[in-house]
Design an enzyme around this catalytic site. Sequence first.
Site, mmCIF file in Angstrom:
data_model
loop_
_atom_site.group_PDB
_atom_site.id
_atom_site.type_symbol
_atom_site.label_atom_id
_atom_site.label_comp_id
_atom_site.label_asym_id
_atom_site.label_seq_id
_atom_site.Cartn_x
_atom_site.Cartn_y
_atom_site.Cartn_z
ATOM 1 N N GLU A 112 4.548 -14.411 -21.340
ATOM 2 C CA GLU A 112 3.776 -13.413 -21.572
ATOM 3 C C GLU A 112 4.374 -11.972 -21.041
ATOM 4 O O GLU A 112 5.068 -12.134 -19.877
ATOM 5 C CB GLU A 112 2.280 -13.677 -20.996
ATOM 6 N N LYS A 114 4.161 -8.898 -18.664
ATOM 7 C CA LYS A 114 3.463 -8.539 -17.444
ATOM 8 C C LYS A 114 2.972 -7.071 -17.305
ATOM 9 O O LYS A 114 4.123 -6.266 -17.094
ATOM 10 C CB LYS A 114 4.548 -8.910 -16.391
ATOM 11 N N ASP A 116 1.785 -3.544 -16.444
ATOM 12 C CA ASP A 116 2.032 -2.772 -14.996
ATOM 13 C C ASP A 116 0.808 -2.103 -14.896
ATOM 14 O O ASP A 116 0.405 -0.874 -15.213
ATOM 15 C CB ASP A 116 3.135 -1.798 -15.213
ATOM 16 N N TYR A 221 -5.729 -12.719 -18.734
ATOM 17 C CA TYR A 221 -4.613 -13.578 -19.003
ATOM 18 C C TYR A 221 -4.826 -14.922 -18.232
ATOM 19 O O TYR A 221 -3.951 -15.873 -18.234
ATOM 20 C CB TYR A 221 -3.475 -12.911 -18.481
ATOM 21 N N LYS A 309 11.476 -10.028 -13.364
ATOM 22 C CA LYS A 309 11.470 -8.529 -13.453
ATOM 23 C C LYS A 309 12.587 -8.044 -14.126
ATOM 24 O O LYS A 309 13.791 -8.254 -13.854
ATOM 25 C CB LYS A 309 11.294 -8.346 -11.796
ATOM 26 N N CYS A 403 19.163 4.809 23.839
ATOM 27 C CA CYS A 403 18.021 5.000 23.298
ATOM 28 C C CYS A 403 17.482 6.296 22.723
ATOM 29 O O CYS A 403 17.376 7.143 23.430
ATOM 30 C CB CYS A 403 16.855 4.105 23.832
ATOM 31 N N CYS A 406 14.230 6.961 25.135
ATOM 32 C CA CYS A 406 14.064 7.156 26.565
ATOM 33 C C CYS A 406 15.584 7.028 27.204
ATOM 34 O O CYS A 406 15.678 7.106 28.484
ATOM 35 C CB CYS A 406 13.536 5.564 26.993
ATOM 36 N N CYS A 421 16.823 -1.720 22.507
ATOM 37 C CA CYS A 421 16.540 -0.836 23.931
ATOM 38 C C CYS A 421 15.871 -1.853 24.344
ATOM 39 O O CYS A 421 14.684 -2.438 23.980
ATOM 40 C CB CYS A 421 15.594 0.425 23.258
ATOM 41 N N CYS A 426 10.205 1.882 27.971
ATOM 42 C CA CYS A 426 10.261 2.831 26.842
ATOM 43 C C CYS A 426 9.174 3.274 26.084
ATOM 44 O O CYS A 426 8.397 2.384 25.428
ATOM 45 C CB CYS A 426 11.533 2.211 26.154
#
Length: 667
Positions: A112, A114, A116, A221, A309, A403, A406, A421, A426
Amino acid sequence: MPEELLARVKELRHLLHKWNHEYHVLDQPSVSDAEYDKALNELVRLEEENPSLQSEDSPSQRVGGAPLSVFEKVEHTTPMLSLGNAFNEEDLRDFDRRVRQGVGNEVSYVAELKIDGLAVSLRYEDGLFIQGATRGDGSVGEDITQNLKTIRSIPLRLSKPVSIEVRGEAFMPKKSFISLNEQKEELGEEPFANPRNAAAGSLRQLDPKLAAKRNLDIYVYGIGNPATTGVNSHSGGLDLLDELGFKTNNERKKCSNIDEVIEFTSSWVEKRPALPYEIDGIVIKVDSFEQQDELGFTAKSPRWAIAYKFPAEEVVTRLVDIELNVGRTGVITPTAILEPVRVAGTVVKRASLHNEDLIREKDIKLGDYVIVKKAGDIIPEVVHVLLEKRTGEEKDFLMPTHCPECNSELVRLDEEVALRCINPECPAQIREGLIHFVSRNAMNIDGLGERVIAQLFQEKLISNVADLYRLQKDQLVAMERMGEKSATNLIEAITTSKKNSLEKLLFGLGIRHVGAKAAKTLAQHFETMEKLQSATIDDLVAINEIGEKMAEAVVTYFHKPEVVHLIDELKALGVNTDYTGPKLVNVEDIDSFFAGKTIVLTGKLEILTRNEAKEKIELLGGKVAGSVSKNTDLLIAGEAAGSKLDQAKKHGVEVWNEERLVLELNK
DNA sequence: TTACCTCGAGTTCA
DNA sequence: CTCGAGGTAA
């Protein structure tokens, strides 16, 4: 009340129902729009003049009732699951292989379109539309009945007085979207980005009169409770839905093998733009309900369906910079900052690059032209660099050694791709940890978003999670953009969160390797924080689903003096540390033959489906395993049992037939 | 990750 | 009235 009046109202309703169905579902109107409107106006007038005549299923409901103040939550009677995805022919063939492995070669599929839009569930009782809801997280959605009633193709009354829950996709046709945006622009308002957002926005209006003006539509559906309908296949279900007066999509095909499915999907790649509504793929389902039951579900989706898809739209843009973020666990994540570009209906400006390896693998440099797409049409992703567009001006990106927040030195723990880190002080980590603590799956404190936490942390009003429970209203009101009302609500929400069951707190604390699922398992087993705190690695590993890694992490965590102190503080502040959810039944306490035993099923079962058998055994405290070993206590041999039966004999395992199983189960 | 709706805060203008 | 935050959806 004059009798003629009642008769006239009845007549109008009957006519309007009929015309509505002809126009919106069958697409074959027998009267002009003007005639329809005239009758509808008359009905609305008569009902307004005689409130006693008003009725929930009257076509007058289509114009939208009184505004709501909030959307109520609704629990779905059967969860609305999402589907697994297939992105190409190979994925579809894999799916087919898995299906045939489960139920044999005699399989038909239904393919079927799909649509959107937004998934919704519609509940009918005795043929009357009583409630419509969004999908939500699958088990709990929002009540949008009033808005859904304004969708003309949703029947308010079915052709038969059945009680049924149906699922469908609400959407805005392309035409309606275009004219709505033209209108908006004339009024100087911002247009909607795409039809799906327009539909979602419309259904989220608190005032159904606004939703009524949006020309939404629906394709139905599926049936939530198909077992009660007497149909035995998905295609049969769709036919039933047609018969009941729902609008189903006719572009569907019953396929007797996967090649037909693949042909169907590829034919729609071309035909897609010509449709009057948007679709984002093709849904493929095993037709027979019996086979669906046999295949069952994985943790998140049915094994008997998949969503193909269409290839994602790919667009070229420039990567202008790479930003670095420090997460709750100290992991440094690079994010691409892109020149804004339109992809699949929205403007994309950033995309996660996950880690350094990925940047090196894709050879990404600052200033590169890159291909961007949205994986699964949602999350932006840098596909690859356009090497031919390189000018030599591009700059290499170097991961930092320290980092960004820190400035302590970053480390790469062995076998990990992530750079971390490891400074426990931190500020970024503490801040992210606090954000995690208040988030929905953790303590769920409403009104405490990322921004507010960051602000509270910045102003040193909170430096650990216990501080949250020390906040005073006047401290909040003193902050920027925080008035009387927000502050009151926030304090209230924080107080409410003290009552949360242990698993919420455990998850919120952010122990390594302990996610929402593990937190729940731990809370159910130990029931109180004290018992969990004193658990040894052996105690933990003994629990199903808890492995060595997790056990170690838990013990290490609770041995830290600052953690012990934190938990004492939380308790002193009135935070609950007990498990208050439904009690986990101890397997040994179940009075059943199956309690604590490991059972294997083999052969074809006739009375129960494999899944039903498994569920019932587990409910009685048994464990269902896949293969026979010396740990197996019992083998259930159905028709044509094969090698497992031989194995069982070899190991001296007790063997039952299905009848015996059913007898014992029903005891 | 982005878009959309709703709410409350804070600003502006009558 | 505008802005920003939170919550929800895909």
